[in-house]
Design an enzyme around this catalytic site. Structure first.
Site, PDB file in Angstrom:
ATOM      1  N   HIS A   1      -6.046 -10.156  -4.464  1.00  0.00           N
ATOM      2  CA  HIS A   1      -4.761 -10.634  -3.938  1.00  0.00           C
ATOM      3  C   HIS A   1      -3.712 -10.948  -4.997  1.00  0.00           C
ATOM      4  O   HIS A   1      -2.551 -11.189  -4.651  1.00  0.00           O
ATOM      5  CB  HIS A   1      -4.985 -11.835  -3.017  1.00  0.00           C
ATOM      6  CG  HIS A   1      -5.479 -11.402  -1.670  1.00  0.00           C
ATOM      7  ND1 HIS A   1      -6.785 -11.027  -1.466  1.00  0.00           N
ATOM      8  CD2 HIS A   1      -4.840 -11.222  -0.499  1.00  0.00           C
ATOM      9  CE1 HIS A   1      -6.922 -10.644  -0.208  1.00  0.00           C
ATOM     10  NE2 HIS A   1      -5.765 -10.757   0.392  1.00  0.00           N
TER      11      HIS A   1
ATOM     12  N   LYS B   1     -12.965   7.583 -28.529  1.00  0.00           N
ATOM     13  CA  LYS B   1     -12.017   6.760 -27.757  1.00  0.00           C
ATOM     14  C   LYS B   1     -12.556   5.342 -27.769  1.00  0.00           C
ATOM     15  O   LYS B   1     -13.759   5.133 -27.562  1.00  0.00           O
ATOM     16  CB  LYS B   1     -11.934   7.254 -26.313  1.00  0.00           C
ATOM     17  CG  LYS B   1     -10.896   8.322 -26.084  1.00  0.00           C
ATOM     18  CD  LYS B   1     -10.425   8.316 -24.628  1.00  0.00           C
ATOM     19  CE  LYS B   1      -9.203   9.199 -24.492  1.00  0.00           C
ATOM     20  NZ  LYS B   1      -8.531   9.065 -23.208  1.00  0.00           N
TER      21      LYS B   1
ATOM     22  N   ASP C   1       0.816  -1.229   0.000  1.00  0.00           N
ATOM     23  CA  ASP C   1       0.000   0.000   0.000  1.00  0.00           C
ATOM     24  C   ASP C   1       0.843   1.269   0.000  1.00  0.00           C
ATOM     25  O   ASP C   1       0.344   2.340  -0.357  1.00  0.00           O
ATOM     26  CB  ASP C   1      -0.928   0.021   1.225  1.00  0.00           C
ATOM     27  CG  ASP C   1      -1.785  -1.223   1.318  1.00  0.00           C
ATOM     28  OD1 ASP C   1      -2.093  -1.794   0.260  1.00  0.00           O
ATOM     29  OD2 ASP C   1      -2.141  -1.636   2.438  1.00  0.00           O
TER      30      ASP C   1
HETATM   31  P1  ATP Z   1      -0.584  -3.876   6.945  1.00  0.00           P
HETATM   32  O1  ATP Z   1      -0.289  -2.446   6.576  1.00  0.00           O
HETATM   33  O2  ATP Z   1      -0.195  -4.841   5.923  1.00  0.00           O
HETATM   34  O3  ATP Z   1      -1.975  -4.060   7.487  1.00  0.00           O
HETATM   35  P2  ATP Z   1       0.259  -3.776   9.676  1.00  0.00           P
HETATM   36  O4  ATP Z   1       1.565  -4.088  10.318  1.00  0.00           O
HETATM   37  O5  ATP Z   1      -0.234  -2.366   9.838  1.00  0.00           O
HETATM   38  O6  ATP Z   1       0.411  -4.206   8.171  1.00  0.00           O
HETATM   39  P3  ATP Z   1      -1.739  -4.803  11.508  1.00  0.00           P
HETATM   40  O7  ATP Z   1      -2.733  -5.887  11.325  1.00  0.00           O
HETATM   41  O8  ATP Z   1      -2.232  -3.454  11.866  1.00  0.00           O
HETATM   42  O9  ATP Z   1      -0.858  -4.801  10.184  1.00  0.00           O
HETATM   43  O10 ATP Z   1      -0.700  -5.230  12.664  1.00  0.00           O
HETATM   44  C1  ATP Z   1      -0.003  -6.464  12.575  1.00  0.00           C
HETATM   45  C2  ATP Z   1       0.144  -7.053  13.944  1.00  0.00           C
HETATM   46  O11 ATP Z   1       0.906  -6.174  14.784  1.00  0.00           O
HETATM   47  C3  ATP Z   1      -1.140  -7.258  14.722  1.00  0.00           C
HETATM   48  O12 ATP Z   1      -1.828  -8.422  14.357  1.00  0.00           O
HETATM   49  C4  ATP Z   1      -0.622  -7.359  16.154  1.00  0.00           C
HETATM   50  O13 ATP Z   1      -0.067  -8.619  16.398  1.00  0.00           O
HETATM   51  C5  ATP Z   1       0.495  -6.315  16.134  1.00  0.00           C
HETATM   52  N1  ATP Z   1      -0.031  -5.017  16.631  1.00  0.00           N
HETATM   53  C6  ATP Z   1      -0.757  -4.102  15.946  1.00  0.00           C
HETATM   54  N2  ATP Z   1      -1.086  -3.056  16.718  1.00  0.00           N
HETATM   55  C7  ATP Z   1      -0.579  -3.321  17.951  1.00  0.00           C
HETATM   56  C8  ATP Z   1      -0.571  -2.626  19.211  1.00  0.00           C
HETATM   57  N3  ATP Z   1      -1.178  -1.450  19.364  1.00  0.00           N
HETATM   58  N4  ATP Z   1       0.069  -3.222  20.245  1.00  0.00           N
HETATM   59  C9  ATP Z   1       0.685  -4.395  20.100  1.00  0.00           C
HETATM   60  N5  ATP Z   1       0.725  -5.102  18.942  1.00  0.00           N
HETATM   61  C10 ATP Z   1       0.111  -4.574  17.885  1.00  0.00           C
END
Ligand code: ATP
Length: 328
Positions: free
Chosen positions: A257, A212, A126
């Site tokens: 996906h 077009k 993204d």
């Molecule tokens: P993407 O952009 O692909 O969604 P992301 O890293 O932002 O990636 P998330 O699902 O938001 O994806 O976070 C991945 C994992 O990080 C979560 O499943 C959780 O295990 C951990 N995580 C997210 N937020 C927190 C938080 N506030 N505290 C602790 N762990 C967290």
């Protein structure tokens, strides 16, 4: 030093290139490296395996992540975090490289507060992570969209059709705008900028009048509602509106996906490799809670907190240029 590496959140092409660089650079520097499976879940389950040089052979060109990824809700709870601390201490890991998005970096901050050194590498197709111009996977994903656009345009031209193509990006339009600009879309709709379906209908009708042979409209998945819900279907809403309003032959394709897989491009492999190597440099220099970024054509280091709390914005000039080039 004993270093752990994990991939978390959505997978992205190039993550394997980063893992390879991390493992081999760490071994070169005399460290032990452990691969943690399925993001933070692997810490809780103690699913961590020692990596040697051979364990990362033959992965540079593969999409996905050999460590697998997951969203681990348990790690957000105090009990889960206490268990994580125990598991990491049991193995004696003192440095961690977290490859993922801003949610994963929040998890890294939790580990940092427990006394573990953490470095983050931005990995998400993204490209919506703050501070850094670039996140691993974006170039490959946009190239996948371009390939699909080329194919869809072939058939759209043959039938004088209007094609709506829905692309990923969660609540951001970076994939949509980059693909629209370089793939020659007639229009692009993104969540960040107000849009007007009525003027889009007028524009497409005009395209037909000036002969077009087709119109391609890119729609970002986050345009309406929650991109994580299975039936958000932004593109069908746009397609239905345009069909009723113009009476034209409209087709909708959701790339889904498909955009997350595939062999990483040169650019993703290069940035992932440089970031992976830099992560080890930072850990060995005693740095913690840092995110490695790529901005202004070079690797740069940011405070993780700043990266998490900075909202990245679309370049409005690029969006305007899509419209200028499509309608001149
Ligand atoms: P993407 O952009 O692909 O969604 P992301 O890293 O932002 O990636 P998330 O699902 O938001 O994806 O976070 C991945 C994992 O990080 C979560 O499943 C959780 O295990 C951990 N995580 C997210 N937020 C927190 C938080 N506030 N505290 C602790 N762990 C967290």
């Amino acid at each position: 030093m004993k270093i752990g590496v994990l991939t978390s959140g959505g997978d992205a092409p190039g993550m394997n290139a980063a893992i390879r660089a991390i493992v081999r650079k760490a071994i070169f520097q005399g460290c032990e490296v452990y691969g943690i499976k399925r993001g933070f879940s692997g810490i809780l389950e103690g699913d961590m395996v020692k990596m040697d040089s051979l364990s990362v052979a033959d992965i540079l060109h593969r999409g996905g992540t050999i460590l697998q990824s997951a969203r681990c809700l348990e790690f957000k709870t105090p009990e889960g975090q206490a268990l994580a601390k125990d598991q990491l201490e049991k193995l004696g890991l003192n440095g961690l490289v977290i490859i993922g998005g801003d949610g994963s970096f929040r998890g890294a901050q939790v580990l940092n507060k427990m006394g573990f050194q953490t470095v983050g590498i931005p990995g998400t197709i993204d490209n919506d992570i703050g501070c850094t111009d670039y996140s691993i996977g974006f170039d490959t994903a946009v190239n996948t969209v371009l390939d699909a656009m080329n194919k869809i345009r072939d058939t759209a031209s043959s039938h004088n059709r209007t094609c709506i193509i829905e692309v990923m990006g969660k609540n951001a339009g970076f994939i949509a705008v980059s693909a629209a600009l370089t793939g020659g879309a007639e229009a692009v709709l993104v969540p960040e900028v107000p849009y007007d379906l009525e003027s889009l209908a007028t524009q497409i009708t005009k395209n037909v009048a000036r002969k077009k042979s087709h119109s391609v409209v890119l729609v970002a998945e986050g345009l309406f509602g929650d991109p994580n819900s299975i039936d958000h279907s932004s593109s069908f809403k746009v397609g239905n509106y345009l069909s009723l309003r113009t009476g034209l032959d409209i087709r909708v394709t959701i790339l889904g996906h498909l955009q997350r897989g595939g062999t990483p491009t040169f650019f993703d492999r290069k940035i992932a490799t440089l970031m992976g190597s830099k992560a080890i440099d930072l850990l060995l220099a005693g740095e913690t809670e840092k995110m490695i970024g790529y901005s202004e054509n070079r690797i740069q280091i940011y405070a993780m907190d700043e990266a998490i709390n900075t909202k990245k914005s679309l370049d409005p000039e690029q969006l305007e240029l899509v419209n200028i080039l499509a309608n001149a």
